[in-house]
Design a protein around this motif. Structure first.
Motif, PDB file in Angstrom:
ATOM      1  N   VAL A 481      -8.829  -1.505 -17.968  1.00 43.28           N
ATOM      2  CA  VAL A 481      -9.589  -1.311 -19.216  1.00 43.28           C
ATOM      3  C   VAL A 481      -8.927  -0.217 -20.050  1.00 43.28           C
ATOM      4  N   ASP A 482      -8.573   0.867 -19.367  1.00 46.52           N
ATOM      5  CA  ASP A 482      -8.003   2.049 -20.018  1.00 46.52           C
ATOM      6  C   ASP A 482      -6.660   1.733 -20.672  1.00 46.52           C
ATOM      7  N   SER A 483      -5.840   0.921 -19.999  1.00 49.29           N
ATOM      8  CA  SER A 483      -4.484   0.667 -20.491  1.00 49.29           C
ATOM      9  C   SER A 483      -4.471  -0.223 -21.736  1.00 49.29           C
ATOM     10  N   LYS A 484      -5.622  -0.869 -22.042  1.00 46.60           N
ATOM     11  CA  LYS A 484      -5.712  -1.674 -23.266  1.00 46.60           C
ATOM     12  C   LYS A 484      -5.817  -0.785 -24.510  1.00 46.60           C
ATOM     13  N   ARG A 485      -6.245   0.473 -24.297  1.00 46.64           N
ATOM     14  CA  ARG A 485      -6.346   1.387 -25.439  1.00 46.64           C
ATOM     15  C   ARG A 485      -4.950   1.820 -25.878  1.00 46.64           C
ATOM     16  N   LYS A 486      -4.779   1.972 -27.196  1.00 44.75           N
ATOM     17  CA  LYS A 486      -3.452   2.267 -27.745  1.00 44.75           C
ATOM     18  C   LYS A 486      -2.924   3.638 -27.315  1.00 44.75           C
ATOM     19  N   ASP A 487      -3.835   4.624 -27.190  1.00 46.84           N
ATOM     20  CA  ASP A 487      -3.374   6.013 -27.016  1.00 46.84           C
ATOM     21  C   ASP A 487      -3.141   6.379 -25.541  1.00 46.84           C
ATOM     22  N   VAL A 488      -3.268   5.412 -24.641  1.00 50.88           N
ATOM     23  CA  VAL A 488      -3.116   5.735 -23.216  1.00 50.88           C
ATOM     24  C   VAL A 488      -1.678   5.481 -22.766  1.00 50.88           C
ATOM     25  N   SER A 489      -1.068   6.504 -22.202  1.00 51.20           N
ATOM     26  CA  SER A 489       0.261   6.275 -21.630  1.00 51.20           C
ATOM     27  C   SER A 489       0.152   6.494 -20.125  1.00 51.20           C
ATOM     28  N   THR A 490       0.698   5.595 -19.344  1.00 47.51           N
ATOM     29  CA  THR A 490       0.711   5.819 -17.899  1.00 47.51           C
ATOM     30  C   THR A 490       2.012   6.533 -17.566  1.00 47.51           C
ATOM     31  N   ASN A 491       1.868   7.738 -17.123  1.00 48.31           N
ATOM     32  CA  ASN A 491       3.028   8.585 -16.863  1.00 48.31           C
ATOM     33  C   ASN A 491       3.630   8.218 -15.506  1.00 48.31           C
ATOM     34  N   VAL A 492       4.811   7.632 -15.495  1.00 51.35           N
ATOM     35  CA  VAL A 492       5.449   7.264 -14.228  1.00 51.35           C
ATOM     36  C   VAL A 492       6.380   8.396 -13.813  1.00 51.35           C
ATOM     37  N   LEU A 493       6.175   8.879 -12.617  1.00 52.10           N
ATOM     38  CA  LEU A 493       6.898  10.073 -12.152  1.00 52.10           C
ATOM     39  C   LEU A 493       8.352   9.758 -11.849  1.00 52.10           C
ATOM     40  N   ASP A 494       9.226  10.655 -12.268  1.00 50.36           N
ATOM     41  CA  ASP A 494      10.655  10.484 -11.988  1.00 50.36           C
ATOM     42  C   ASP A 494      10.998  11.168 -10.669  1.00 50.36           C
ATOM     43  N   TYR A 495      11.380  10.367  -9.673  1.00 48.65           N
ATOM     44  CA  TYR A 495      11.737  10.947  -8.367  1.00 48.65           C
ATOM     45  C   TYR A 495      13.237  11.186  -8.258  1.00 48.65           C
ATOM     46  N   GLY A 496      13.975  10.855  -9.330  1.00 50.69           N
ATOM     47  CA  GLY A 496      15.418  10.764  -9.146  1.00 50.69           C
ATOM     48  C   GLY A 496      15.682   9.432  -8.442  1.00 50.69           C
ATOM     49  N   LYS A 497      16.886   9.233  -7.966  1.00 47.55           N
ATOM     50  CA  LYS A 497      17.195   7.985  -7.244  1.00 47.55           C
ATOM     51  C   LYS A 497      16.727   8.153  -5.798  1.00 47.55           C
ATOM     52  N   LEU A 498      15.847   7.257  -5.339  1.00 53.94           N
ATOM     53  CA  LEU A 498      15.349   7.388  -3.960  1.00 53.94           C
ATOM     54  C   LEU A 498      16.490   7.085  -2.989  1.00 53.94           C
ATOM     55  N   PRO A 499      16.745   8.004  -2.049  1.00 55.14           N
ATOM     56  CA  PRO A 499      17.892   7.814  -1.153  1.00 55.14           C
ATOM     57  C   PRO A 499      17.631   6.708  -0.128  1.00 55.14           C
ATOM     58  N   ARG A 500      18.712   6.138   0.392  1.00 53.50           N
ATOM     59  CA  ARG A 500      18.589   5.167   1.489  1.00 53.50           C
ATOM     60  C   ARG A 500      18.164   5.897   2.757  1.00 53.50           C
ATOM     61  N   ILE A 501      17.462   5.198   3.639  1.00 55.49           N
ATOM     62  CA  ILE A 501      17.041   5.826   4.897  1.00 55.49           C
ATOM     63  C   ILE A 501      18.258   5.876   5.827  1.00 55.49           C
ATOM     64  N   PRO A 502      18.597   7.070   6.353  1.00 56.89           N
ATOM     65  CA  PRO A 502      19.762   7.173   7.248  1.00 56.89           C
ATOM     66  C   PRO A 502      19.604   6.262   8.478  1.00 56.89           C
ATOM     67  N   THR A 503      20.747   5.763   8.992  1.00 53.95           N
ATOM     68  CA  THR A 503      20.731   4.787  10.090  1.00 53.95           C
ATOM     69  C   THR A 503      20.028   5.318  11.330  1.00 53.95           C
ATOM     70  N   ASN A 504      20.316   6.591  11.701  1.00 53.79           N
ATOM     71  CA  ASN A 504      19.682   7.090  12.937  1.00 53.79           C
ATOM     72  C   ASN A 504      18.170   7.249  12.770  1.00 53.79           C
ATOM     73  N   VAL A 505      17.717   7.540  11.545  1.00 54.50           N
ATOM     74  CA  VAL A 505      16.263   7.605  11.292  1.00 54.50           C
ATOM     75  C   VAL A 505      15.652   6.212  11.482  1.00 54.50           C
ATOM     76  N   LYS A 506      16.337   5.194  10.950  1.00 52.25           N
ATOM     77  CA  LYS A 506      15.849   3.803  11.102  1.00 52.25           C
ATOM     78  C   LYS A 506      15.725   3.419  12.579  1.00 52.25           C
ATOM     79  N   TRP A 507      16.768   3.732  13.339  1.00 47.01           N
ATOM     80  CA  TRP A 507      16.768   3.359  14.758  1.00 47.01           C
ATOM     81  C   TRP A 507      15.657   4.058  15.521  1.00 47.01           C
ATOM     82  N   LEU A 508      15.496   5.349  15.267  1.00 42.55           N
ATOM     83  CA  LEU A 508      14.451   6.101  15.982  1.00 42.55           C
ATOM     84  C   LEU A 508      13.066   5.546  15.669  1.00 42.55           C
ATOM     85  N   TRP A 509      12.856   5.176  14.398  1.00 42.82           N
ATOM     86  CA  TRP A 509      11.561   4.586  14.039  1.00 42.82           C
ATOM     87  C   TRP A 509      11.390   3.211  14.676  1.00 42.82           C
TER      88      TRP A 509
END
Length: 527
Positions: A481-509
């Motif tokens: 409902v809110d986003s239909k209003r003209k004055d509403v901006s949804t602020n999307v946060l800038d995380y920078g480039k999300l890094p890939r998950i390191p291989t050893n972290v993947k294996w341990l998980w």
């Protein structure tokens, strides 16, 4: 029970506290102690072992020991779900939330949400977190510690609580997160050794593992109980725990703080993985002593005394003192992590952000220390209120209070991070209205129309789930409902480039996930 302790036990407790305070003092008097980064986030210097031990240590207070043994005594390993089911949400923290928190370069989670939704959300969230830290971490932990000291020394609740909070506040004021991380590693290793000794002594007393399995009721070995079970039906756990799990492991400042203090993202992800492995120990170290106590001392009047009964009846002189010391230490580690989180949120998100953006580092650290003292005093009063809840066992008091705090936070963070269309108005509505609804329902459930008197309520975990689903619908509707209003901006946060998950972290998980699934299969084919 208190007459079992002898002077040697008290001497062991005294010596332990001296060593602990020595470690805290040594860390805090090392260099660069007057920077707020160092006080709050350990100067981003934490490696994976201290992150894992700190997260686990924050989670494993004596409340956990006493409550887990108590529920083990009455129902078996079903409460192990609150430890083992957590791996999904710790994984979520490592791969979804931590990269975004660290990519956004924040000290606190309200600061993160402020970057996503604006200052109004940051402000509401900061106060919300202060209230939840006061209730869920400080007061519940102090309550359990008060029960413990009351059982052993026969002190009244108010005196027990004051003694505990003075010891804990010392660490937070003196050394911040770094002192907490150093002492936690020492305390947690000792806690594992002592708890393991208690479990093994209990197994020996029963006559071995075979006897333990044969003599305990078959249903004591099931993680999932039938849907009509009055205490822990499987449906309530499957649906209700995730609401609590997301809040507790992914969005709670006290839990996430040590990951934010990591040297880098990889160390944070490895630390979270290590916490997942440590959580496996909760069942053999904390719930199993309750089952063993049920077999050895089946006539206990109060199951909350199961842990201390095992300690005082099975351990030799001096060893009881060591257990006491470890329990006090576990308590202190939870309280000081919570006090540190409390002072970080207040100082960074309220004092500096709103009132004194140009405050000097010295001033910021001083305010953080004053907040620690005020928080400690408030926690004492809330603890005495919790002491007046009747009719629930210790474990259920804990889980139900957490279940009513969790829904608004889980909703706001999940939607804030995963759905770009979520608007500020939607987030703020959930934080204000959702909190009033959730905590209001909790007050009704625990105090006004308590379940054991009126019998009108669904299981508290299902109640938590229903509130969560309702708030999810609400956030979607308001955002659309809110986003239909003209004055509403949804602020999307800038995380920078999300890094890939390191291989050893993947294996341990991957290995951890396979082991957790295997444990669930093994512990569901009984009875």
């Amino acid at each position: 029970m208190h007459e079992v302790l002898v002077p040697l036990d008290f001497a062991v407790v005294g010596l332990y506290l001296v060593i602990l305070i020595g470690i805290g003092a040594w860390v805090s008097f090392k260099k660069d102690r007057d920077t707020d980064e160092n006080l709050f986030l350990a100067g981003n210097s934490l490696g994976w072992p201290s992150i894992g031990f700190t997260m686990w240590g924050t989670n494993v207070g004596p409340s956990m020991l006493i409550a887990s043994a108590s529920i083990g005594y009455t129902t078996g390993i079903v409460a192990g779900n609150f430890a083992w089911y957590a791996f999904i949400f710790i994984f979520l923290l490592a791969v979804v939330f931590a990269p975004r928190y660290m990519g956004a370069r924040v000290q606190t989670l309200p600061e993160f949400m402020g970057k996503r939704f604006g200052d109004s959300t940051r402000n509401i969230l900061a106060w919300y977190m202060i209230v939840t830290i006061l209730i869920s971490w400080l007061s519940l932990t102090l309550f359990a510690g008060g029960i413990l000291i009351r059982q052993i020394l026969n002190f009244p609740m108010w005196l027990s609580v004051i003694v505990l909070i003075i010891i804990a506040a010392f660490f937070t004021i003196a050394g911040g997160l770094k002192a907490i991380a150093y002492t936690n590693v020492f305390q947690m290793i000792l806690l594992i050794v002592v708890s393991l000794a208690l479990t093994l002594t209990g197994i020996y007393s029963v006559g071995g593992v075979g006897e333990l399995i044969a003599r305990a009721p078959a249903e004591y070995w099931n993680l999932f109980l039938p849907a009509d079970d009055p205490n822990y039906p499987w449906i309530a756990i499957i649906l209700g725990y995730p609401v609590m799990g997301v809040w507790f492991w992914c969005t709670d400042q006290s839990m996430v703080q040590s990951v934010l203090g990591a040297k880098n993202l990889k160390q944070g992800q490895l630390g979270a993985n290590f916490t997942g492995w440590l959580k496996i120990l909760d069942v053999p170290l904390f719930i199993l002593p309750g089952i063993l106590c049920f077999l050895i001392f089946p006539d206990l009047e109060n199951p909350d005394e199961a842990y201390m009964t095992m300690v005082t009846k099975l351990f030799p002189v001096g060893m009881t003192g060591l257990v006491m010391a470890v329990l006090i230490a576990a308590l202190v580690s939870t309280i000081d992590s919570a006090l540190n989180a409390l002072s970080t949120v207040f100082t960074v998100d309220i004092y500096v952000k709103k009132y004194h953006p140009n405050a000097t580092q010295k001033r910021v650290v001083m305010v953080g220390r004053i907040v620690t003292v005020v928080g400690a005093l408030l926690a004492i009063f809330i603890t005495l209120a919790i002491d007046s809840i009747r009719g629930l066992n210790l474990f259920d008091i804990f889980q139900s209070v957490l279940g009513f705090i969790a829904p608004p936070m889980s909703v706001v963070f999940l939607f804030g991070v995963l759905w770009k269309k979520t608007t500020t108005k939607a987030a703020n509505t959930i934080l204000i209205f959702g909190t009033l609804l959730s905590i209001g329902t909790g007050i009704m459930y625990l105090w006004v129309f308590p379940q054991e008197v009126y019998g009108i309520w669904p299981h508290f975990l299902l109640l938590s789930f229903y509130i969560f689903v309702f708030l999810c619908f609400l956030v979607v509707i308001i955002s659309l409902v809110d986003s239909k209003r003209k004055d509403v901006s949804t602020n999307v946060l800038d995380y920078g480039k999300l890094p890939r998950i390191p291989t050893n972290v993947k294996w341990l998980w991957a290995v951890l996930i396979v082991i957790m699934i295997a444990l669930y299969i093994i512990f569901n084919g009984h009875g």
